[in-house]
Design a protein around this motif. Structure first.
Motif, PDB file in Angstrom:
ATOM      1  N   ILE A 166     -92.079  70.090 -16.222  1.00 17.11           N
ATOM      2  CA  ILE A 166     -93.043  70.920 -15.513  1.00 17.11           C
ATOM      3  C   ILE A 166     -94.443  70.562 -15.998  1.00 17.11           C
ATOM      4  N   ASN A 168     -97.776  71.649 -17.150  1.00 16.90           N
ATOM      5  CA  ASN A 168     -98.487  72.838 -17.630  1.00 16.90           C
ATOM      6  C   ASN A 168     -99.360  72.466 -18.809  1.00 16.90           C
ATOM      7  N   GLN A 201     -95.656  65.151 -21.200  1.00 18.23           N
ATOM      8  CA  GLN A 201     -96.172  65.605 -19.917  1.00 18.23           C
ATOM      9  C   GLN A 201     -96.532  64.419 -19.034  1.00 18.23           C
ATOM     10  N   GLY A 205    -101.136  67.656 -16.500  1.00 14.28           N
ATOM     11  CA  GLY A 205    -100.826  68.199 -17.818  1.00 14.28           C
ATOM     12  C   GLY A 205    -101.159  67.207 -18.908  1.00 14.28           C
ATOM     13  N   ASP A 273    -105.632  75.552  -9.407  1.00 14.00           N
ATOM     14  CA  ASP A 273    -104.517  76.118 -10.156  1.00 14.00           C
ATOM     15  C   ASP A 273    -103.304  76.268  -9.246  1.00 14.00           C
ATOM     16  N   VAL A 275    -100.412  77.755 -10.112  1.00 13.26           N
ATOM     17  CA  VAL A 275     -99.589  78.927 -10.439  1.00 13.26           C
ATOM     18  C   VAL A 275     -99.780  80.033  -9.417  1.00 13.26           C
ATOM     19  N   ARG A 287     -96.881  73.967 -10.934  1.00  6.64           N
ATOM     20  CA  ARG A 287     -96.556  73.055 -12.040  1.00  6.64           C
ATOM     21  C   ARG A 287     -95.873  71.780 -11.582  1.00  6.64           C
ATOM     22  N   ILE A 295    -104.487  72.147 -14.763  1.00  5.72           N
ATOM     23  CA  ILE A 295    -104.077  73.361 -15.446  1.00  5.72           C
ATOM     24  C   ILE A 295    -105.266  74.313 -15.455  1.00  5.72           C
TER      25      ILE A 295
END
Length: 400
Positions: A166, A168, A201, A205, A273, A275, A287, A295
């Motif tokens: 993922i 992040n 990552q 990320g 973003d 999220v 993500r 991020i």
């Protein structure tokens, strides 16, 4: 990005002297741990929920968000967040410092495989949020467990192991030591962190890990200011990360009080973003790799650095009260603010209590890393001189 109309002066240590390498290293690592512990208590909540729970903004060390029910309250259980306990951000940071102590040179993705993975799965450590000794693997998040699964069990090429994880802030949150080892050399920190983070990552990320390390390195410059740190990282950042940092820092230049900046900084980072507005309920596209996104944590940390003028309390408390992933936001802003001004900028009433509550020596890792930093610079200088001599011979032979 438009620079602030009245840039903050370069922070100085107590007595007006510029901080030493050792002092800045201590400020960076202790500052990161303090930001982590303060933010951990309210991680995942909105600014409004934080006010409702605490009767106002958080101004220091506070207890668990769920009070005595933290052992069973989801999604926090079983971790004791708050009361001065650091989180996995600091545990991973200190683990990376120990890798530097072993290697005593620049790190790469293979260093993660050869040294960080054994740290996570073979050496019990005191875990403040568990109140017990345990393997760090038992505390770190799924994105960090990925390192062990891919490298120890999957035998993946370390340079490619981060692909598929993922996307992040997991790699970025512990990259402050890379910035310290490359003190004053943002480009070097950026390149080294990208290599190290490749084992953990991919996509934005990994990019954030490089940019955060660069920011810490930039903060070591003798005349560095919050604005100069942002300028240095914008010269290196790529794709959505660069765009997000630029947008958030542009918004931040309009504020010198974090209360007024909370909403505008969130609005500025929102388009980048993945999220989404509800932190605990991420969107379907959250993500996932992208060249257009970033991020949230790093741009907001840099924005709060500008809002706070680099002053540690204001910068870190703004990061904490932003909510969402605020332990990592405050870890990053605390590291940069601490590197700018040195150890004296980090309030002792916070760092002392956090060290006691977490049962950690927050100063020893910084002292050890500063020593390694001097050794690595000496190695770099020797390597550079050897290359210069060799290149002179090559050039002379070409001219003959």
């Amino acid at each position: 990005m438009t620079a602030p109309s009245t840039p903050a002066a370069s922070p100085t240590a107590a007595g007006g002297a510029r901080p030493s390498l050792e002092d800045r290293a201590t400020g960076a690592l202790v500052g990161a741990a303090v930001g982590d512990a303060l933010g951990g208590a309210v991680e995942g909540w909105s600014p409004e929920a934080i006010v409702e729970r605490h009767g106002g903004r958080v101004t220091g060390i506070v207890g668990p968000f769920h009070r005595d029910e933290w052992r069973t309250a989801r999604p926090i259980a079983p971790y004791h967040k708050g009361d001065g306990h650091v989180t996995d951000d600091t545990l991973m940071t200190h683990a990376l410092v120990r890798v530097y102590e072993k290697v005593r040179d620049h790190l790469d993705a293979y260093s993660v495989a050869d040294h960080l993975v054994p740290e996570l799965i073979g050496e019990p450590r005191w875990i403040p949020e568990l109140g017990a000794e345990a393997l760090p693997l038992q505390r770190v998040f799924l994105a960090e467990k990925w390192i062990v699964a891919r490298l120890h069990y999957g035998h993946v090429d370390p340079r490619e192991a981060g692909v598929g994880n993922i996307v992040n802030c997991g790699a970025a949150m512990y990259m402050a030591p890379v910035g310290v080892v490359n003190a004053g050399n943002p480009a070097g920190a950026y390149a080294e962190a990208l290599d190290v983070a490749g084992a953990h990552q991919s996509s934005y990320g990994r990019e954030a890990a490089g940019v955060f390390a660069a920011a810490v390195a930039a903060a070591f410059k003798p005349d560095a200011t919050p604005a100069s740190v942002v300028e240095d990282v914008l010269a290196l950042a790529k794709d959505g990360t660069r765009a997000a940092v630029e947008a958030v820092c542009e918004a931040a230049t309009r504020f010198d009080d974090y209360e007024a900046a909370l909403g505008p900084l969130r609005e500025a980072v929102a388009p980048f973003d993945t999220v989404g507005p509800e932190y605990r309920e991420p969107s379907l596209g959250a993500r996932r790799p992208s060249r257009l996104h970033a991020i949230e944590e790093l741009p907001v940390a840099l924005g709060m650095l500008l809002v706070g003028g680099g002053e540690f309390r204001h910068t870190v408390l703004g990061s904490v009260n932003y909510g969402r992933d605020c332990d990592s936001i405050a870890t990053m802003s605390g590291a940069i603010a601490g590197a700018l001004a040195g150890a004296a900028a980090v309030p002792e009433e916070w760092s002392g209590e956090i060290a006691r509550a977490s049962r950690l020596d927050l100063h020893a890792p910084a002292a050890a890393l500063a020593l390694v930093t001097r050794e690595v610079f000496a190695r770099d200088l020797e390597r550079r001189r050897a290359h210069e001599a060799l290149f002179q011979r090559i050039a002379r032979n070409s001219e003959a």
